[in-house]
Write a protein that holds these residues in place. Structure first.
Motif, PDB file in Angstrom:
ATOM      1  N   LEU B  35       0.858  -1.179   0.000  1.00  0.00           N
ATOM      2  CA  LEU B  35       0.000   0.000   0.000  1.00  0.00           C
ATOM      3  C   LEU B  35       0.898   1.235   0.000  1.00  0.00           C
ATOM      4  O   LEU B  35       1.591   1.513   0.971  1.00  0.00           O
ATOM      5  CB  LEU B  35      -0.911  -0.021   1.219  1.00  0.00           C
ATOM      6  CG  LEU B  35      -2.205   0.780   1.112  1.00  0.00           C
ATOM      7  CD1 LEU B  35      -3.155   0.415   2.244  1.00  0.00           C
ATOM      8  CD2 LEU B  35      -2.008   2.262   1.037  1.00  0.00           C
ATOM      9  N   ARG B 194      -8.008   0.054   4.124  1.00  0.00           N
ATOM     10  CA  ARG B 194      -7.034  -0.837   4.755  1.00  0.00           C
ATOM     11  C   ARG B 194      -7.490  -2.293   4.663  1.00  0.00           C
ATOM     12  O   ARG B 194      -6.717  -3.180   4.299  1.00  0.00           O
ATOM     13  CB  ARG B 194      -6.861  -0.442   6.230  1.00  0.00           C
ATOM     14  CG  ARG B 194      -5.591  -1.011   6.863  1.00  0.00           C
ATOM     15  CD  ARG B 194      -5.723  -1.080   8.369  1.00  0.00           C
ATOM     16  NE  ARG B 194      -5.971   0.223   8.991  1.00  0.00           N
ATOM     17  CZ  ARG B 194      -5.002   1.043   9.428  1.00  0.00           C
ATOM     18  NH1 ARG B 194      -3.742   0.696   9.278  1.00  0.00           N
ATOM     19  NH2 ARG B 194      -5.302   2.171  10.003  1.00  0.00           N
ATOM     20  N   SER B 197      -7.278  -3.620   1.189  1.00  0.00           N
ATOM     21  CA  SER B 197      -5.889  -3.842   0.846  1.00  0.00           C
ATOM     22  C   SER B 197      -5.419  -5.163   1.433  1.00  0.00           C
ATOM     23  O   SER B 197      -4.709  -5.927   0.783  1.00  0.00           O
ATOM     24  CB  SER B 197      -5.045  -2.689   1.379  1.00  0.00           C
ATOM     25  OG  SER B 197      -3.700  -2.912   1.066  1.00  0.00           O
ATOM     26  N   THR B 203      -4.038  -3.784  -5.267  1.00  0.00           N
ATOM     27  CA  THR B 203      -2.967  -3.031  -4.629  1.00  0.00           C
ATOM     28  C   THR B 203      -3.327  -1.558  -4.739  1.00  0.00           C
ATOM     29  O   THR B 203      -3.723  -1.096  -5.805  1.00  0.00           O
ATOM     30  CB  THR B 203      -1.632  -3.297  -5.345  1.00  0.00           C
ATOM     31  OG1 THR B 203      -1.380  -4.699  -5.294  1.00  0.00           O
ATOM     32  CG2 THR B 203      -0.512  -2.521  -4.705  1.00  0.00           C
ATOM     33  N   PHE B 204      -3.215  -0.839  -3.606  1.00  0.00           N
ATOM     34  CA  PHE B 204      -3.661   0.553  -3.610  1.00  0.00           C
ATOM     35  C   PHE B 204      -2.493   1.517  -3.645  1.00  0.00           C
ATOM     36  O   PHE B 204      -1.462   1.291  -3.008  1.00  0.00           O
ATOM     37  CB  PHE B 204      -4.484   0.847  -2.352  1.00  0.00           C
ATOM     38  CG  PHE B 204      -5.840   0.199  -2.377  1.00  0.00           C
ATOM     39  CD1 PHE B 204      -6.957   0.933  -2.753  1.00  0.00           C
ATOM     40  CD2 PHE B 204      -5.998  -1.141  -2.031  1.00  0.00           C
ATOM     41  CE1 PHE B 204      -8.206   0.338  -2.790  1.00  0.00           C
ATOM     42  CE2 PHE B 204      -7.229  -1.741  -2.068  1.00  0.00           C
ATOM     43  CZ  PHE B 204      -8.340  -1.004  -2.445  1.00  0.00           C
TER      44      PHE B 204
END
Lengths: 288, 263, 327, 430
Positions: B35, B194, B197, B203-204
């Motif tokens: 992240l 969160r 993720s 995928t951030f």
């Protein structure tokens, strides 16, 4: 040589003539963002009012040219204040539809008031007649138009660039919210610009009286499409572009008619499409 | 799913607006499952970078690779199909469509059934189910039939993320997803990011102003300044980075805090 | 809630049935002129319904759909004069010609949007007009393509259905009208239609949904061109001629006008608009030669008073009337 | 209206004689009395309804008004004198807008909704050709009063056998072929044209060339410039002509476009450089009045009718009546509009019926007296045959516009194409 010069002159005068009509259309689009379909009708009204002044009130070309378009401004004011104002926020098609309704109404009203037949103007005094250029006659009035076109262009440029009002207009055209935030009364400004644009169109009409030599109830319809093409090729909203486009188109079609008789509307529209494809914003439009 | 698998990388990526450089020969790599947050003062080139990576701006120099494949000249929709999607800083939803239909569009696009002009939309059971699940995930089920434009600002922001998520991206750029949200909503949204993720599907990459959030949430922080990377690493490392502190200790730092603290 | 939905569906089904029954019975009780006008309304309706997939559905303002109408008309004309007088094959040829032309013009046009799209389509439409006007040897120039006959429709086993009488041709037009109505309804409620709506609402977002927006625009353009072609070929069968002015921008403006009159965000809008457009002019013309003036005034009233089109406003009123009970 | 009330006694007496006469007739089987004398006058039920359409909007709206003046005047006169076969004439006038689809709609409205017995009007060739199959289907006589395309009579009437169409005005033969007969006497050798860029302009120029080539072999045609419909600026076209240095100019520009062209031509010195000019539709009233003294002298003009020709009592009186009624000189479409109503009157009264078939039979070959002189409807193609004048423009203190000075008539027998319209001897000169 004689031929080429005259073909050029014919192109210049027709180009400058279209520019006069297209300038108002362009100005209105540039500031208000409205495509004024009825612009041709205001042009027609300009011609008819000028004609009336000239024939029935004061037999003076200049007075006709002054008073005629002023009367049309009053009509323009009513149209903006009571109708057009309410469609600024609507999508483009609604604006077109509204202005189209006015085309129908004005065309028909002219027929009722001035009659269905064509009218021909009286003499215009010293601008009548021709002068020999390279052994062929060229009308004085066309030279006059060739002169008036750039004059209007320069005056417009000065008004927009060098005056306080012009700066406000430019500010409002680039950002309406910002202009109103700094205290500009935008609605009033819009009315003013619309009426001024209409005045330009009507002035074109007044000048058309001797130029075309004929007034008919549908005369606005032929000119509007040409003015549209010029405005689009030049870049919607760009006065500089419209001026140049009118010049190019006028000379091009004059040469086309003379040397390539197959030339007609088709090529004009190809030119328009090509410009839109390569430079959608037109020759001088800003990429919005 | 292993870390260290590079999804997207840039090679000497550059961009100018007139004379102003907004990206200078950037060499970045985004890895699967990490992240990442991109921070930087206003005008640092954060949004430009996202625009370049997602195809919203044409690349002027350098190249972009996705899973090793050069996608520099790929159109937006093709990148989305490959798995690169984004949300916008300024709301970018379908205001007159219902919430459900908003998320249905990307789901349909993925299902490959969007070119069918005569099929009834209510017959698209799988798409409907998936869209509803997604709304559940972002917490918008309760308004599924409302017109998107009529939602509260916070819900519209959620929807913005939801629509981006609906494209099931491998790599999702979220450009200030919490802009204009109140603190409660903001925390809620970031919590769900969160969680998503951790779920590991996407995928951030986050662009954010709120430092607290950035440092608590991210695995990796990239700091941009005037088109250049001035810091890149885990949050702790960045916190200690001298150059970053220097940049952020100027007016820009206070500026950032003022903006984020406004709500 | 589910009860409401069921009654709603039932009511709608009844309304549709009543509408179809009313249309089908026109030739039974109405005079010849009304039958003729009804056909004109339905043909304009097909044109506008298809067109509105673009304007109301995708948010694109085309000013060149007259070209596809003309392609349909001349397509049918050439087909029936040179290949086969079978009207159904002719209509198919007309639609095919319109779609081909729409594909060509659309390919260049859909990269632009808004006013630039409108101007590009205007330019292309006028090119088609100019071509038809100038290719005199093929198209008959401004005299138009004349002498297109309405032959019988051959069925299997040598049976033929004659449509030369207006009261019979009416049913063919009605068939195509209902088919178009149904098709547009389906398209609006299909995944494809949803994507179009997405493009109308937010093209950028649609692209970021992973959709090639330009292709969808082109598809919508070609589909609406097909309806224009259908309308053009049906009119050619009705009037037995095709003429260059079908491609003129003034004709391209008709579906715009009609759609806006009725309301672009509804399925029935373009149809209601067509009825208004034809009937209004006919009625005004019976009272005065100055039909343009009154027609213009009526238009003005509709734009100023009925912003969302007639159907849109009626629906709003109905919703408001229902309001207290529902809320 | 001034009929006296018949008393009951008289009525009874009448009834009595009626019975006696009827009985006698019945008994005598027509031997006692000549039957025709006693037969009732032709019975026509209801009023005679005429649907007239012409252009009333746009740049050519003036033409519609001229049509209307003529037709309305005819209806007024006929009704004042007891109508057609004792029945009142009713006329409805509609705007044809120059569009074929509107023309068709109007025709259908007239017949199917309003119940018209006859149709008249029509300005454009496209409209006339599009209407042909429609009037056949509607089975009503259409009297074309302005559209000139030869295809209407040659193809629609003669070849396709659409008998419902008649044309009371002159066709393109007059504007093309006849002009060549005028041109042949000029010393001019080189010809050029500025003509409308549509079928009418092309056809007339071709007819002019073909006929002139036959009359004067080897005559060169040096330039042609076609102006699109709606042209207001003829300056580049005029340049084309001036560059070619022709001696003769032939132009079928008409209405407002002719006015613009002449004015702009004058300014450019066109009429000083080109000695011989022919305007086949220059004698239209709107053109003459519109140009006034701006119309140059010594130009050969013609129209489908000109109010100073023929110099007959009928014409002179008609023009006077027309001026009294409308304060205007009659335009050619006023005359054709006026005469078409009288043509219907003559045909219905002779046929004794409004029935289309009967009326067509009478109209074919019918000869009628009209302001334009004697008209005969040619049987084969339903084209009215009558003479129109050509003349050279000149000023006359009696009129505020130029009129025809020296007049000349090209007889239709030498300049009209003849059925079957193809092969040797069908196109002039014969």
């Amino acid at each position: 040589m004689q031929s080429i010069v005259h073909v050029c002159l014919a192109g210049l005068s027709s180009g400058m003539f279209i520019w006069l009509v297209a300038s108002g259309l362009t100005l209105i689009f540039g500031v208000l963002g409205v495509l004024n379909f009825a612009h041709g009708s205001f042009y027609m009204l300009g011609a008819y009012f000028s004609y009336t002044v000239l024939r029935h009130l004061f037999p003076n070309f200049w007075l006709g040219l002054l008073l005629g378009p002023l009367c049309v401004c009053a009509v323009g004011f009513v149209v903006e204040r009571f109708f057009l104002r309410y469609v600024y926020r609507l999508a483009l098609p609604y604006q077109l539809l509204l202005t189209f309704a006015f085309v129908l109404i004005f065309d028909n009203l002219v027929k009722i008031v001035w009659g269905a037949g064509s009218l021909t103007p009286p003499d215009i005094g010293f601008l009548a007649g021709s002068v020999p250029i390279l052994g062929r006659k060229f009308p004085v009035y066309n030279l006059f138009i060739i002169g008036v076109g750039p004059l209007v262009a320069v005056a417009l440029w000065l008004a927009l660039e060098r005056t306080w009002a012009g700066r406000i207009v430019r500010a409002a055209s680039s950002d309406r919210e910002m202009a109103s935030a700094i205290g500009v009364r935008v609605p009033a400004l819009y009315t003013g610009v619309f009426v001024f644009g209409i005045w330009l169109g009507a002035l074109g009409g007044g000048l058309a009286v001797p130029y075309v030599g004929l007034l008919t109830p549908g005369m606005g319809e032929t000119i509007i499409i040409e003015a549209f093409i010029v405005a689009v090729i030049g870049g919607l909203g760009s006065l500089k572009g419209a001026f140049l486009a009118a010049l190019v188109l006028g000379v091009l079609s004059s040469f086309g008619t003379r040397y390539f008789p197959a030339f007609d509307m088709f090529l004009t529209f190809i030119l328009m499409a090509a410009v839109l494809l390569v430079r959608p914003q037109g020759l001088f439009g800003d990429a919005r | 799913m292993s870390m260290g698998n590079v999804l997207l990388e840039t090679r000497k990526l550059s961009n100018w607006f007139g004379k102003i450089c907004t990206a200078r020969e950037l060499d970045l790599a985004f890895e699967e499952g990490v992240l990442t947050s991109i921070i930087g003062p206003n005008g640092a080139g954060k949004s430009t970078l996202v625009n370049l990576l997602t195809g919203n701006l044409p690349v002027q120099a350098g190249s972009v690779l996705f899973r090793g494949k050069d996608i520099t000249r790929f159109p937006i929709h093709k990148r989305v199909r490959m798995g690169v999607c984004r949300s916008f800083q300024i709301l970018n939803i379908f205001p007159q469509l219902s919430v459900l239909r908003n998320v249905m569009i990307p789901v349909l696009a993925r299902s490959g059934r969007s070119m069918r002009p005569f099929a009834g939309i209510s017959g698209e059971k799988a798409v409907l189910r998936e869209s509803e699940e997604l709304l559940e995930k972002v917490g918008l089920s309760r308004v599924r039939d409302s017109v998107a434009g009529a939602l509260s600002h916070g819900d519209q922001r959620l929807l913005e993320v939801g629509v981006a998520l609906a494209a099931a991206p491998v790599l999702l750029f979220l450009d200030e997803p919490t802009a204009g949200m109140n603190p409660v909503e903001r925390v809620r949204l970031l919590e769900s990011i969160r969680e998503l993720s951790r779920g590991g599907r996407s995928t951030f990459v986050l662009i954010e102003h709120d430092m607290d959030i950035v440092f608590s949430l991210s695995d990796r922080v990239i700091v941009l300044h005037r088109g250049e990377v001035i810091g890149d690493g885990p949050p702790d490392e960045i916190r200690e980075n001298a150059r970053v502190r220097e940049v952020y200790l100027g007016d820009e730092m206070t500026d950032v805090f003022r903006i984020t603290g406004e709500e | 809630m589910p009860d409401d939905r069921v009654t709603g569906r039932l009511l709608r089904a009844i309304a549709v049935l009543a509408f179809v029954a009313a249309l089908a019975s026109v030739p039974l009780f109405a005079g010849k002129f009304v039958i003729y006008l009804a056909m004109r309304v339905m043909i304009l309706g097909i044109f506008a319904l298809g067109y509105n997939l673009l304007l109301g559905g995708t948010g694109l303002l085309s000013f060149g759909h007259g070209a596809f109408y003309a392609a349909g008309a001349y397509g049918l004309g050439f087909f029936s004069l040179h290949l086969s007088p079978n009207p159904l094959l002719g209509v198919a040829a007309g639609i095919a010609a319109a779609m081909l032309l729409a594909l060509l013009i659309g390919f260049f046009s859909v990269r632009s949007t808004e006013i630039y799209f409108a101007m590009l389509t205007l330019a292309f439409g006028m090119m088609v007009f100019s071509l038809i006007w100038n290719a005199r040897d093929i198209t008959g120039g401004d005299d138009g393509l004349i002498g297109i006959m309405r032959e019988s429709i051959p069925l299997f086993g040598g049976v033929k259905i004659s449509i030369s009488q207006d009261s019979r041709y009416y049913f063919l037009v009605l068939f195509f009208f209902l088919l178009s109505f149904w098709a547009v309804h389906r398209i609006r409620n299909s995944p494809f239609g949803l994507v179009l709506a997405g493009i109308r609402e937010n093209a950028k977002r649609t692209e970021f949904a992973g959709l090639a927006v330009r292709n969808y625009r082109l598809a919508a353009f070609v589909i609406s061109g097909a309806f224009a072609g259908l309308a053009g070929s049906l009119e050619t069968l009705l009037e037995s001629n095709a003429r260059p002015f079908m491609a003129h921008w003034t004709h391209s403006a008709e579906p715009v006008l009609v759609s806006l009159l009725g309301g672009i965000q509804t399925l029935t809008g373009p149809v209601v608009g067509s009825i208004l457009f034809v009937a209004m002019r006919e009625i005004v013309q019976r009272f005065t030669e100055n039909w343009m003036l009154w027609f213009g005034i009526v238009l003005l009233v509709i734009i100023m008073g009925f912003r969302g089109g007639v159907v849109g406003v009626v629906r709003q009123l109905a919703d408001r009337a229902r309001g207290p009970r529902g809320g | 209206m001034t009929r006296k009330r018949i008393s009951r006694r008289e009525l009874l007496k009448l009834a009595g004689t009626g019975t006696v006469v009827a009985a006698a007739g019945g008994l005598g089987q027509g031997l006692l009395l000549p039957r025709n004398l006693w037969a009732a006058p032709p019975k026509i039920k209801g009023p005679v309804k005429i649907g007239y359409q012409a252009v009333l909007s746009g740049t050519l709206a003036g033409y519609g008004e001229f049509h209307k003046m003529g037709a309305v005047m005819a209806v007024e006169e006929i009704n004042a004198k007891g109508g057609i076969a004792g029945q009142k004439v009713e006329m409805e006038f509609r705007d044809s807008t120059l569009k074929p689809d509107d023309a068709i709609k109007n025709a259908r409205y007239f017949v199917d909704s309003w119940g018209a017995d006859f149709l008249a009007g029509i300005d454009s060739s496209g409209q006339a050709l599009a209407l042909a199959p429609v009037v056949q289907q509607l089975d009503r006589v259409l009297m074309v009063t302005h559209a000139a395309t030869e295809k209407l009579t040659e193809e629609m009437v003669f070849k396709k056998g659409i008998k419902q169409i008649f044309r009371i005005c002159t066709p393109t033969y007059q504007d093309g072929n006849a002009a060549a007969f005028i041109a042949k006497d000029f010393p001019a050798v080189k010809w050029a044209t500025v003509s409308p860029k549509y079928e009418y302009g092309f056809t007339c120029w071709k007819m002019f060339q073909d006929t002139l080539k036959k009359l004067k072999p080897g005559v060169p045609f040096v330039a042609e410039s076609f102006a699109p419909f709606g042209t207001t600026d003829f300056r580049s076209h005029i340049n084309t002509i001036l560059d070619a240095k022709p001696d003769g100019l032939y132009s079928t520009e008409w209405a407002g476009e002719l006015i613009s062209m002449v004015k702009q031509g004058r300014e450019a010195g066109l009429f000083e450089k080109v000695k011989h000019v022919i305007f086949p539709v220059g004698a239209a009233m709107d053109v003459l009045e519109g140009l006034g003294k701006d119309m140059p002298d010594n130009i050969w003009i013609a129209g489908r009718y000109f109010f100073l020709y023929p110099n007959s009592k009928t014409n002179g009186e008609w023009v006077a009546r027309f001026r009294k009624r409308w304060n205007h000189y009659p335009a050619y479409v006023s005359e054709t509009g006026y005469s078409s109503i009288y043509a219907f009157k003559a045909a219905v009264e002779k046929a004794g019926s409004k029935d289309t078939k009967a009326v067509i039979q009478v109209l074919e070959g019918m000869s009628m007296n009209s302001p334009a002189g004697n008209r005969v409807f040619r049987k084969e193609d339903h084209q009215a045959i009558y003479d129109v004048a050509w003349g050279k423009t000149k000023a006359d203190p009696k009129y505020p516009f130029k009129i025809m000075g020296e007049m000349k008539v090209i007889p239709t027998t030498v300049c009209y194409n003849r059925p079957p319209f193809e092969g040797p001897g069908t196109a002039p000169p014969f």
